[in-house]
Design an enzyme around this catalytic site. Structure first.
Site, short mmCIF file in Angstrom:
data_model
loop_
_atom_site.label_atom_id
_atom_site.label_comp_id
_atom_site.label_asym_id
_atom_site.label_seq_id
_atom_site.Cartn_x
_atom_site.Cartn_y
_atom_site.Cartn_z
N PRO A 336 0.92 -0.90 -0.01
CA PRO A 336 -0.01 0.37 -0.07
C PRO A 336 0.89 2.03 -0.02
O PRO A 336 0.43 1.86 -0.06
CB PRO A 336 -0.77 0.10 1.07
CG PRO A 336 -0.17 -0.92 1.80
CD PRO A 336 1.11 -1.64 1.19
N SER A 337 2.50 1.07 0.11
CA SER A 337 2.80 2.18 0.33
C SER A 337 3.07 3.30 -0.91
O SER A 337 3.14 3.13 -2.09
CB SER A 337 3.93 1.68 0.83
OG SER A 337 5.20 1.02 -0.57
N CYS A 338 3.52 4.08 -0.13
CA CYS A 338 3.74 4.94 -1.76
C CYS A 338 5.51 4.92 -2.28
O CYS A 338 6.46 6.01 -2.33
CB CYS A 338 3.72 6.88 -1.72
SG CYS A 338 1.99 7.45 -1.60
N ASP A 339 5.47 3.90 -1.99
CA ASP A 339 7.01 3.81 -2.84
C ASP A 339 6.79 2.66 -3.84
O ASP A 339 6.46 1.57 -3.76
CB ASP A 339 7.70 2.92 -1.46
CG ASP A 339 9.28 3.11 -1.76
OD1 ASP A 339 9.83 2.61 -3.18
OD2 ASP A 339 9.87 3.33 -1.40
N ASN A 380 5.43 5.66 5.87
CA ASN A 380 4.17 6.40 5.15
C ASN A 380 3.29 5.98 5.96
O ASN A 380 2.44 6.86 5.57
CB ASN A 380 3.71 4.94 4.03
CG ASN A 380 4.73 5.82 2.82
OD1 ASN A 380 3.80 5.72 2.04
ND2 ASN A 380 5.92 6.74 2.69
#
Length: 390
Positions: A336-339, A380
């Protein structure tokens, strides 16, 4: 000897009744790991039955949950530690220092001194620098030198960072005696989740030759540390534990005959991996283009929240959904992370049910090892992976 029913269920991709009940009753909104400690005990007892002459040093880094350590302590296990923090945890749980190995070859001198003061007398090394630290602040201790291994056949190799060349190891063990230490033996690790049973024969053959070389220098080694490598049940088939034990036993008798040295094994994944399951939630299902046959399934757990061993798609977990048995289609799986690195599986051929929906709970099997310990503190803003032991 008949296998326990719980262990058989895990190996077949089913959950133990305790795990099923806990998952069914859970109200958790975030992903979590739950470990059936009875399965850990069964795995330990089976390993002891199959390799009765080997002392077990549980690799705490796999899962340091106090409930697991207490159960293994009560069963008579020893413990392989990688830091002062792990040693402190052992001591706080009533594990005596004579049951602890400081098995990391990369230690601060002050941590060695602290461990020695607490009574720890068994240490690993693989370099002159580390050996000199041990001689200075842990005088007279038993030490063992780790040798390099290629780790062919391992799904999570451990080559290059740890160990030194055999001829260097032999020189260092001679040096250990000159520095007032007790050159106890040699260690190796054929790689985590090892699938090639021949690797133990290659390693033991090399070690036995080193025993002979060191005898010529009047150094009598007395121990072989065979490391870990015992598997959990992921997607690929692996041999049964009996086959691993037979391979190790055959290698030791082939190369050492009746004059067997002390034997140490350091299982981590093999004890706790299959005992745990992660429950996660589907957050998003999408396509990257019109007509794309492959869906992208995003879970509320990813590389930074416990599934770091999906790096390079090395460890391939089994996934159970509420729609299993129906039509399936290809998927990529991500966290789910912004990476952009937080992709679990894009190259590996994963298929999940077409009926899968956002909000569905899914179970990621055999996740009892190397998940909570890899979970970030709060990347995050996502919380660390919660853990239960039942």
């Amino acid at each position: 000897m008949r296998r326990s029913s719980s262990k058989s269920r895990i190996e077949q991709g089913q959950l133990t009744p305790k795990l099923q009940k806990f998952l069914a009753e859970s109200k958790d909104r975030d992903p979590f790991l739950v470990v059936d400690v009875d399965v850990v005990e069964q795995n330990y007892r089976e390993l002891r039955r199959l390799l009765p002459h080997a002392r077990v040093y549980y690799a705490i880094k796999a899962n340091p949950a106090p409930e697991i350590l207490r159960r293994l302590r009560s069963l008579g296990s020893n413990f392989d530690t990688a830091s002062a923090g792990e040693i402190e945890q052992c001591l706080s749980l009533g594990i005596t220092p004579d049951r602890i190995s400081f098995g990391n070859t990369i230690k601060k001198k002050r941590d060695i001194a602290w461990a020695f003061d607490k009574g720890v007398r068994l240490y690993a090394f693989d370099s002159l620098c580390e050996l000199e630290k041990l001689a200075e602040v842990a005088p007279g201790s038993q030490v063992f030198c780790r040798v390099l291994m290629e780790c062919e056949g391992a799904e999570w190799p451990l080559s290059r960072k740890f160990g030194c060349a055999p001829h260097m190891a032999a020189d260092l063990l001679v040096k250990a005696r000159a520095l007032g230490l007790d050159p106890y033996g040699i260690s190796f690790h054929v790689g985590s989740q090892q699938t090639d049973l021949n690797q133990w024969d290659k390693a033991v053959a090399q070690v036995s030759q080193m025993f002979t070389v060191l005898q010529q220098h009047d150094v009598e080694l007395r121990m072989v540390n065979l490391g870990g490598g015992f598997p959990a049940r992921y997607r690929s088939d692996v041999p049964m534990l009996e086959a691993y034990a037979q391979a190790i036993g055959n290698a030791m008798t082939k190369h050492f005959g009746n004059n067997l040295p002390d034997m140490i094994i350091e299982p981590g994944r093999g004890l706790v991996g299959d005992a745990g399951v992660i429950q996660a939630e589907v957050v998003l299902i999408s396509e990257k283009d019109y007509g794309d046959d492959r869906r992208w399934v995003y879970l509320d757990i990813g590389k930074f929240s416990g599934l770091a061993e999906t790096m390079d798609e090395a460890i391939k977990y089994r996934i159970v959904t509420p729609h299993d048995g129906g039509p399936t289609g290809p998927v990529a799986l991500a966290g789910p992370s912004c990476d952009s690195a937080d992709i679990l599986y894009e190259k590996t051929d994963y298929h999940l049910p077409l009926a899968l929906r956002v909000g569905d709970k899914v179970q990621i099997l055999s996740t009892g090892a190397y998940t909570t310990t890899y979970s970030s503190v709060g990347f995050n803003g996502f919380p660390p992976l919660k853990s239960y032991c039942i």
